[in-house]
Motif scaffolding. Structure first.
Motif, PDB file in Angstrom:
ATOM      1  N   VAL A 219       0.808  -1.001   0.094  1.00 29.65           N
ATOM      2  CA  VAL A 219      -0.109   0.121   0.072  1.00 29.65           C
ATOM      3  C   VAL A 219       0.795   1.223   0.026  1.00 29.65           C
ATOM      4  O   VAL A 219       2.157   1.128   0.499  1.00 29.65           O
ATOM      5  N   SER A 220       0.214   2.186  -0.614  1.00 26.04           N
ATOM      6  CA  SER A 220       1.239   3.438  -0.502  1.00 26.04           C
ATOM      7  C   SER A 220       0.906   4.274   0.420  1.00 26.04           C
ATOM      8  O   SER A 220       1.754   5.472   0.727  1.00 26.04           O
ATOM      9  N   GLU A 221      -0.213   4.232   1.447  1.00 21.00           N
ATOM     10  CA  GLU A 221      -0.492   5.442   2.378  1.00 21.00           C
ATOM     11  C   GLU A 221      -1.199   4.579   3.561  1.00 21.00           C
ATOM     12  O   GLU A 221      -2.197   3.745   3.036  1.00 21.00           O
ATOM     13  N   LYS A 222      -0.877   4.833   4.849  1.00 23.62           N
ATOM     14  CA  LYS A 222      -1.557   4.388   5.785  1.00 23.62           C
ATOM     15  C   LYS A 222      -2.046   5.394   6.614  1.00 23.62           C
ATOM     16  O   LYS A 222      -1.036   6.143   7.134  1.00 23.62           O
ATOM     17  N   LYS A 223      -3.399   5.632   7.349  1.00 19.86           N
ATOM     18  CA  LYS A 223      -3.831   6.730   8.202  1.00 19.86           C
ATOM     19  C   LYS A 223      -4.296   6.085   9.352  1.00 19.86           C
ATOM     20  O   LYS A 223      -5.082   5.166   9.210  1.00 19.86           O
ATOM     21  N   GLU A 224      -3.813   6.635  10.445  1.00 21.73           N
ATOM     22  CA  GLU A 224      -4.565   6.386  11.865  1.00 21.73           C
ATOM     23  C   GLU A 224      -4.547   7.650  12.728  1.00 21.73           C
ATOM     24  O   GLU A 224      -3.496   7.876  13.038  1.00 21.73           O
ATOM     25  N   GLY A 225      -5.711   8.191  12.394  1.00 20.90           N
ATOM     26  CA  GLY A 225      -6.040   9.269  13.297  1.00 20.90           C
ATOM     27  C   GLY A 225      -5.381  10.789  12.453  1.00 20.90           C
ATOM     28  O   GLY A 225      -5.382  10.743  11.339  1.00 20.90           O
ATOM     29  N   ARG A 226      -4.362  11.298  13.478  1.00 20.61           N
ATOM     30  CA  ARG A 226      -3.633  12.409  12.787  1.00 20.61           C
ATOM     31  C   ARG A 226      -2.385  11.877  12.148  1.00 20.61           C
ATOM     32  O   ARG A 226      -1.782  12.664  11.376  1.00 20.61           O
ATOM     33  N   PHE A 227      -1.972  10.589  12.209  1.00 17.80           N
ATOM     34  CA  PHE A 227      -0.577  10.033  11.789  1.00 17.80           C
ATOM     35  C   PHE A 227      -0.942   9.403  10.456  1.00 17.80           C
ATOM     36  O   PHE A 227      -1.845   8.552  10.425  1.00 17.80           O
ATOM     37  N   THR A 228      -0.014   9.498   9.525  1.00 19.19           N
ATOM     38  CA  THR A 228       0.029   8.968   8.220  1.00 19.19           C
ATOM     39  C   THR A 228       1.253   8.534   7.794  1.00 19.19           C
ATOM     40  O   THR A 228       2.331   9.481   7.873  1.00 19.19           O
TER      41      THR A 228
ATOM     42  N   SER B  50       3.326   7.519   4.436  1.00 20.92           N
ATOM     43  CA  SER B  50       3.374   7.700   2.885  1.00 20.92           C
ATOM     44  C   SER B  50       4.699   6.675   2.524  1.00 20.92           C
ATOM     45  O   SER B  50       5.598   6.911   3.144  1.00 20.92           O
ATOM     46  N   PHE B  51       4.333   5.765   1.500  1.00 19.48           N
ATOM     47  CA  PHE B  51       5.322   4.834   1.034  1.00 19.48           C
ATOM     48  C   PHE B  51       5.601   4.897  -0.294  1.00 19.48           C
ATOM     49  O   PHE B  51       4.635   4.831  -1.148  1.00 19.48           O
ATOM     50  N   ASN B  52       6.851   4.818  -0.659  1.00 15.73           N
ATOM     51  CA  ASN B  52       7.144   5.121  -2.047  1.00 15.73           C
ATOM     52  C   ASN B  52       8.341   3.766  -2.422  1.00 15.73           C
ATOM     53  O   ASN B  52       9.369   4.117  -2.053  1.00 15.73           O
ATOM     54  N   LYS B  53       7.631   2.785  -2.878  1.00 18.09           N
ATOM     55  CA  LYS B  53       8.320   1.434  -3.209  1.00 18.09           C
ATOM     56  C   LYS B  53       9.507   1.771  -4.051  1.00 18.09           C
ATOM     57  O   LYS B  53      10.573   1.506  -3.739  1.00 18.09           O
ATOM     58  N   SER B  54       9.119   2.674  -5.178  1.00 16.33           N
ATOM     59  CA  SER B  54      10.290   2.523  -6.290  1.00 16.33           C
ATOM     60  C   SER B  54      11.459   3.301  -5.933  1.00 16.33           C
ATOM     61  O   SER B  54      12.631   3.394  -6.087  1.00 16.33           O
ATOM     62  N   ALA B  55      11.102   4.501  -4.985  1.00 15.84           N
ATOM     63  CA  ALA B  55      12.179   5.442  -4.434  1.00 15.84           C
ATOM     64  C   ALA B  55      12.674   4.777  -3.155  1.00 15.84           C
ATOM     65  O   ALA B  55      13.880   5.235  -2.580  1.00 15.84           O
ATOM     66  N   LYS B  56      12.373   3.856  -2.753  1.00 22.46           N
ATOM     67  CA  LYS B  56      12.642   3.209  -1.233  1.00 22.46           C
ATOM     68  C   LYS B  56      12.698   4.308  -0.147  1.00 22.46           C
ATOM     69  O   LYS B  56      13.612   4.486   0.488  1.00 22.46           O
ATOM     70  N   GLN B  57      11.587   5.047  -0.121  1.00 25.90           N
ATOM     71  CA  GLN B  57      11.483   5.830   0.957  1.00 25.90           C
ATOM     72  C   GLN B  57      10.033   5.857   1.470  1.00 25.90           C
ATOM     73  O   GLN B  57       8.947   5.419   0.813  1.00 25.90           O
ATOM     74  N   PHE B  58       9.942   6.177   2.854  1.00 22.82           N
ATOM     75  CA  PHE B  58       8.740   6.486   3.287  1.00 22.82           C
ATOM     76  C   PHE B  58       8.719   7.518   4.429  1.00 22.82           C
ATOM     77  O   PHE B  58       9.943   8.033   4.983  1.00 22.82           O
ATOM     78  N   SER B  59       7.540   8.176   4.729  1.00 23.72           N
ATOM     79  CA  SER B  59       7.560   9.109   5.611  1.00 23.72           C
ATOM     80  C   SER B  59       6.533   9.095   6.544  1.00 23.72           C
ATOM     81  O   SER B  59       5.428   8.620   6.305  1.00 23.72           O
ATOM     82  N   LEU B  60       6.546   9.744   7.705  1.00 25.55           N
ATOM     83  CA  LEU B  60       5.589  10.017   8.831  1.00 25.55           C
ATOM     84  C   LEU B  60       5.070  11.320   8.665  1.00 25.55           C
ATOM     85  O   LEU B  60       5.968  12.359   8.671  1.00 25.55           O
TER      86      LEU B  60
END
Lengths: 115, 115
Positions: free
Chosen positions: A54-63, A65-75
């Motif tokens: 999946v490219s995004e997961k959200k729980e309340g105010r926290f999300t 974001s996942f970019n598999k091709s770039a091998k990066q993820f962020s909060l």
């Protein structure tokens, strides 16, 4: 060799603003990406986690974001509050092969939310 | 209450005096691990155990020993502590059955000072 690189090292955000913490990984075998939150004097605690299907997961105010091709993820922390002031660690793990279930952590981001 | 406990929480000792930090979990987890946390370096894994009598080195194992004679306990042993082992130590546990998404739980930490 640091397998998970986290930035920034520290972050100051005003109350109500958006906090963004970034992580990059090198090992394409990683297939589980959790974020941990640590308050002073406490052990880290799981905040939110994502799998690469999946490219995004959200729980309340926290999300996450996942970019598999770039091998990066962020909060992303929306509407940041002073109570969110803590150190945040990203991590990565794999489910098979050498080192299974071992979490590799980023170096952490100290977030301060000012009123 | 599901938890990981560590003892002692604080310890001041002198160079060369053997010490043991205990860790116990009540969640029947197979996987247990020790980390040290140092400013700017994040969480670094010392040793881990996939089950009883199965232990392996993490990223920074030098100067440490562990044992896993019972599933619930995973003590960390410093046979001849040195000042560079002054740090904040965390024990953690994680279930394996059911897959990778099992949360890793951390203990409250042990702050060790070696003089």
């Amino acid at each position: 060799q640091q397998q998970v690189k986290q930035s920034p090292q520290s972050l100051i955000v005003q109350k109500g603003g958006i906090s963004i913490i970034n992580c990059a990984y090198e090992n394409t075998a990683f297939d589980y990406f959790p974020w941990y939150q640590q308050f002073p004097g406490k052990g880290p605690a799981l905040l939110i986690a994502i799998r690469p299907d999946v490219s995004e997961k959200k729980e309340g105010r926290f999300t996450i974001s996942f970019n598999k091709s770039a091998k990066q993820f962020s909060l992303h922390i929306m509407d940041s509050q002073p109570g969110d002031s803590a150190t945040y660690f990203c991590a990565a793990s794999r489910n098979s092969g050498a080192g299974s279930y071992q979490l590799t952590f980023g170096k952490g981001t100290k977030l301060s939310v000012i009123p | 209450e599901a938890q990981v406990t560590q003892n002692p929480r604080y310890l001041i000792t002198v160079t060369g005096k053997k010490l043991t930090v205990t860790c116990s979990q009540n969640m029947n987890h197979e996987y247990m691990s020790w980390y040290r946390q140092d400013p700017g370096l994040g969480l670094r894994q010392i040793y881990y155990s996939m089950n009883v009598e199965v232990t392996d080195k993490g990223d920074v194992p030098e100067g440490y020993k562990v044992s896993r004679k019972e599933k619930r306990n995973f003590p960390l042993i410093l046979e001849s502590p040195s000042p560079n082992q002054t740090s904040l130590y965390f024990c953690a546990s994680r279930g394996i059955a059911g897959g990778l998404d099992n949360e890793q739980f951390f203990g409250p930490g042990t702050r060790l000072t070696v003089l």
